[in-house]
Design a protein around this motif. Structure first.
Motif, mmCIF file in Angstrom:
data_model
loop_
_atom_site.group_PDB
_atom_site.id
_atom_site.type_symbol
_atom_site.label_atom_id
_atom_site.label_comp_id
_atom_site.label_asym_id
_atom_site.label_seq_id
_atom_site.Cartn_x
_atom_site.Cartn_y
_atom_site.Cartn_z
ATOM 1 N N ILE A 78 -0.017 -46.028 18.893
ATOM 2 C CA ILE A 78 -0.155 -46.878 20.399
ATOM 3 C C ILE A 78 -0.377 -46.108 21.682
ATOM 4 C CG2 ILE A 78 1.928 -47.991 20.267
ATOM 5 C CD1 ILE A 78 3.785 -46.659 21.797
ATOM 6 N N GLY A 79 -0.393 -46.145 22.883
ATOM 7 C CA GLY A 79 0.121 -45.431 23.905
ATOM 8 C C GLY A 79 0.505 -44.995 25.429
ATOM 9 N N SER A 80 1.422 -44.269 24.428
ATOM 10 C CA SER A 80 2.807 -44.890 25.792
ATOM 11 C C SER A 80 2.228 -44.299 27.085
ATOM 12 C CB SER A 80 4.142 -43.713 24.945
ATOM 13 O OG SER A 80 4.153 -42.653 24.923
ATOM 14 N N GLU A 81 3.094 -45.064 28.389
ATOM 15 C CA GLU A 81 2.756 -44.958 29.710
ATOM 16 C C GLU A 81 4.244 -44.158 29.606
ATOM 17 O OE1 GLU A 81 -0.610 -46.299 28.925
ATOM 18 O OE2 GLU A 81 1.587 -47.455 28.104
ATOM 19 N N PHE A 82 5.616 -44.522 29.388
ATOM 20 C CA PHE A 82 7.032 -44.611 29.042
ATOM 21 C C PHE A 82 7.460 -43.823 28.331
ATOM 22 C CE2 PHE A 82 5.732 -47.412 32.295
ATOM 23 C CZ PHE A 82 5.874 -46.458 33.307
ATOM 24 N N ASN A 83 8.385 -42.032 28.504
ATOM 25 C CA ASN A 83 8.781 -41.944 26.864
ATOM 26 C C ASN A 83 10.823 -41.704 27.630
ATOM 27 O OD1 ASN A 83 6.458 -41.796 25.850
ATOM 28 N ND2 ASN A 83 6.670 -38.958 26.651
ATOM 29 N N ASP A 106 10.674 -41.123 32.047
ATOM 30 C CA ASP A 106 8.974 -40.532 31.891
ATOM 31 C C ASP A 106 8.260 -40.561 31.491
ATOM 32 O OD1 ASP A 106 10.526 -37.924 31.456
ATOM 33 O OD2 ASP A 106 10.384 -38.176 29.126
ATOM 34 N N ALA A 107 7.729 -41.602 32.869
ATOM 35 C CA ALA A 107 6.104 -41.502 33.421
ATOM 36 C C ALA A 107 4.949 -40.441 32.976
ATOM 37 C CB ALA A 107 6.212 -41.969 34.928
ATOM 38 N N VAL A 108 4.834 -40.996 31.960
ATOM 39 C CA VAL A 108 3.535 -39.639 31.057
ATOM 40 C C VAL A 108 2.072 -41.003 31.237
ATOM 41 C CG1 VAL A 108 5.300 -38.431 29.352
ATOM 42 C CG2 VAL A 108 4.083 -40.920 28.836
ATOM 43 N N GLY A 109 1.845 -41.516 31.737
ATOM 44 C CA GLY A 109 0.644 -42.832 32.245
ATOM 45 C C GLY A 109 0.418 -42.406 33.546
ATOM 46 N N GLN A 110 -0.820 -43.073 34.102
ATOM 47 C CA GLN A 110 -0.877 -44.077 35.725
ATOM 48 C C GLN A 110 -0.654 -45.314 36.497
ATOM 49 O OE1 GLN A 110 -3.203 -41.531 36.968
ATOM 50 N NE2 GLN A 110 -2.589 -40.698 34.604
ATOM 51 N N LEU A 111 0.816 -45.246 35.454
ATOM 52 C CA LEU A 111 2.020 -46.423 35.646
ATOM 53 C C LEU A 111 2.979 -46.369 36.298
ATOM 54 C CD1 LEU A 111 1.739 -49.452 32.505
ATOM 55 C CD2 LEU A 111 0.518 -49.184 35.073
ATOM 56 N N PRO A 112 3.076 -46.956 37.639
ATOM 57 C CA PRO A 112 4.283 -46.399 38.298
ATOM 58 C C PRO A 112 5.437 -46.335 37.579
ATOM 59 C CG PRO A 112 3.450 -48.454 39.493
ATOM 60 C CD PRO A 112 3.047 -48.023 38.577
ATOM 61 N N GLY A 113 6.370 -46.002 38.211
ATOM 62 C CA GLY A 113 7.937 -46.004 36.900
ATOM 63 C C GLY A 113 8.621 -44.466 37.290
ATOM 64 N N GLY A 114 9.533 -44.807 36.325
ATOM 65 C CA GLY A 114 10.081 -43.559 35.813
ATOM 66 C C GLY A 114 11.597 -43.131 36.482
ATOM 67 N N GLY A 115 12.693 -42.006 36.967
ATOM 68 C CA GLY A 115 13.494 -42.281 36.779
ATOM 69 C C GLY A 115 14.964 -41.594 35.657
ATOM 70 N N SER A 116 16.368 -42.614 35.577
ATOM 71 C CA SER A 116 16.775 -41.964 34.815
ATOM 72 C C SER A 116 17.695 -43.238 34.513
ATOM 73 C CB SER A 116 18.165 -41.188 34.920
ATOM 74 O OG SER A 116 18.455 -41.604 36.233
ATOM 75 N N GLY A 117 18.896 -43.045 33.143
ATOM 76 C CA GLY A 117 19.838 -44.025 33.167
ATOM 77 C C GLY A 117 20.950 -44.109 32.434
ATOM 78 N N VAL A 118 21.648 -45.101 32.205
ATOM 79 C CA VAL A 118 22.903 -45.014 31.648
ATOM 80 C C VAL A 118 22.726 -44.682 30.331
ATOM 81 C CG1 VAL A 118 25.172 -45.016 32.105
ATOM 82 C CG2 VAL A 118 23.659 -45.874 33.629
ATOM 83 N N VAL A 119 23.543 -43.961 29.690
ATOM 84 C CA VAL A 119 23.489 -43.681 27.859
ATOM 85 C C VAL A 119 24.964 -43.731 27.553
ATOM 86 C CG1 VAL A 119 23.697 -41.050 28.194
ATOM 87 C CG2 VAL A 119 22.903 -42.573 26.563
ATOM 88 N N THR A 120 25.295 -44.834 26.178
ATOM 89 C CA THR A 120 25.932 -44.913 25.665
ATOM 90 C C THR A 120 26.005 -44.315 24.625
ATOM 91 O OG1 THR A 120 26.995 -46.421 27.439
ATOM 92 C CG2 THR A 120 28.088 -46.585 25.045
ATOM 93 N N ILE A 121 27.136 -43.076 23.722
ATOM 94 C CA ILE A 121 26.990 -42.993 22.163
ATOM 95 C C ILE A 121 28.593 -43.386 22.020
ATOM 96 C CG2 ILE A 121 26.551 -40.833 20.810
ATOM 97 C CD1 ILE A 121 25.046 -39.458 22.887
ATOM 98 N N ILE A 122 28.208 -44.225 20.770
ATOM 99 C CA ILE A 122 29.619 -44.345 20.385
ATOM 100 C C ILE A 122 29.107 -45.057 18.507
ATOM 101 C CG2 ILE A 122 31.000 -46.545 19.712
ATOM 102 C CD1 ILE A 122 30.400 -47.518 22.000
ATOM 103 N N ASP A 123 29.923 -43.576 18.415
ATOM 104 C CA ASP A 123 29.669 -43.390 16.353
ATOM 105 C C ASP A 123 28.350 -43.010 15.758
ATOM 106 O OD1 ASP A 123 30.860 -42.779 13.901
ATOM 107 O OD2 ASP A 123 30.561 -45.214 13.531
ATOM 108 N N ASP A 124 27.396 -44.240 15.403
ATOM 109 C CA ASP A 124 25.700 -44.024 15.078
ATOM 110 C C ASP A 124 24.970 -44.391 15.427
ATOM 111 O OD1 ASP A 124 26.596 -46.751 14.271
ATOM 112 O OD2 ASP A 124 26.187 -46.495 11.983
ATOM 113 N N VAL A 125 25.769 -45.309 16.569
ATOM 114 C CA VAL A 125 24.297 -45.824 17.991
ATOM 115 C C VAL A 125 24.764 -45.088 18.914
ATOM 116 C CG1 VAL A 125 23.978 -47.790 19.584
ATOM 117 C CG2 VAL A 125 24.835 -48.312 16.536
ATOM 118 N N ILE A 126 23.050 -44.656 19.593
ATOM 119 C CA ILE A 126 23.108 -44.194 21.603
ATOM 120 C C ILE A 126 22.401 -45.625 21.774
ATOM 121 C CG2 ILE A 126 21.072 -43.314 20.433
ATOM 122 C CD1 ILE A 126 21.444 -41.221 22.167
#
Length: 167
Positions: free
Chosen positions: A105-110, A125-145
């Motif tokens: 694939i060719g990822s525009e966002f990571n 991460d916006a790694v292509g030419q499309l608008p976007g990017g920013g941050s988010g909210v993470v939760t880690i519980i045991d073996d799930v992120i």
């Protein structure tokens, strides 16, 4: 990692969800599964990076990216600069020749989570030419992120391809 990105990716369509309004509206997110990948155990690698299951859910204009590993996800490292990284690579235009080449694939966002004391964080991460990017909210519980981001951080695609990775 547990997934072979050269042979495993999936296409997912944006869900059309009913938007509630007024005093009766339920403000608790109603998550709907829009795609998933599974992978067998790989005992040749460390269990806290052996991806077993990855899935994406949608609630209105929010996306939740999830990943499950064979053993609990490591959150403590011996040195402050040590870290672990989890990726959901999103091909928002479903075109393998645009964006960052990864597993067919060719990822525009990571969508990237770095777990660590000094360099930790959530990044779209916006790694292509499309608008976007920013941050988010993470939760880690045991073996799930899990990471929650807004759909417009990925340029609001109607459908997309994705793969996962970590190290």
């Amino acid at each position: 990692t547990g997934f072979n990105p050269d042979t495993e990716c999936a296409t997912f369509h944006k869900q059309q969800l009913e938007v509630q309004s007024g005093p009766e509206a339920n403000h608790i997110p109603n998550w709907q599964l829009i795609g998933e990948l599974t992978d067998p155990d790989d005992f040749a690698i460390n269990g806290n990076v052996d991806i077993q299951h990855a899935w994406i859910e949608q609630s209105g204009l929010l996306l939740r990216f999830s990943m499950q590993t064979r053993l609990p996800i490591r959150t403590d490292y011996p040195l402050p600069q040590d870290s672990g990284t989890f990726f959901w690579l999103v091909d928002a235009d479903s075109n393998s020749v645009t964006g960052q080449p990864q597993g067919g694939i060719g990822s525009e966002f990571n969508v990237r989570v770095v777990v660590g004391e000094q360099f930790g964080g959530v990044f779209v991460d916006a790694v292509g030419q499309l608008p976007g990017g920013g941050s988010g909210v993470v939760t880690i519980i045991d073996d799930v992120i899990q990471v929650e981001v807004a759909l417009n951080q990925l340029s609001s695609p109607a459908e997309f391809l994705w793969v996962v990775d970590n190290w």
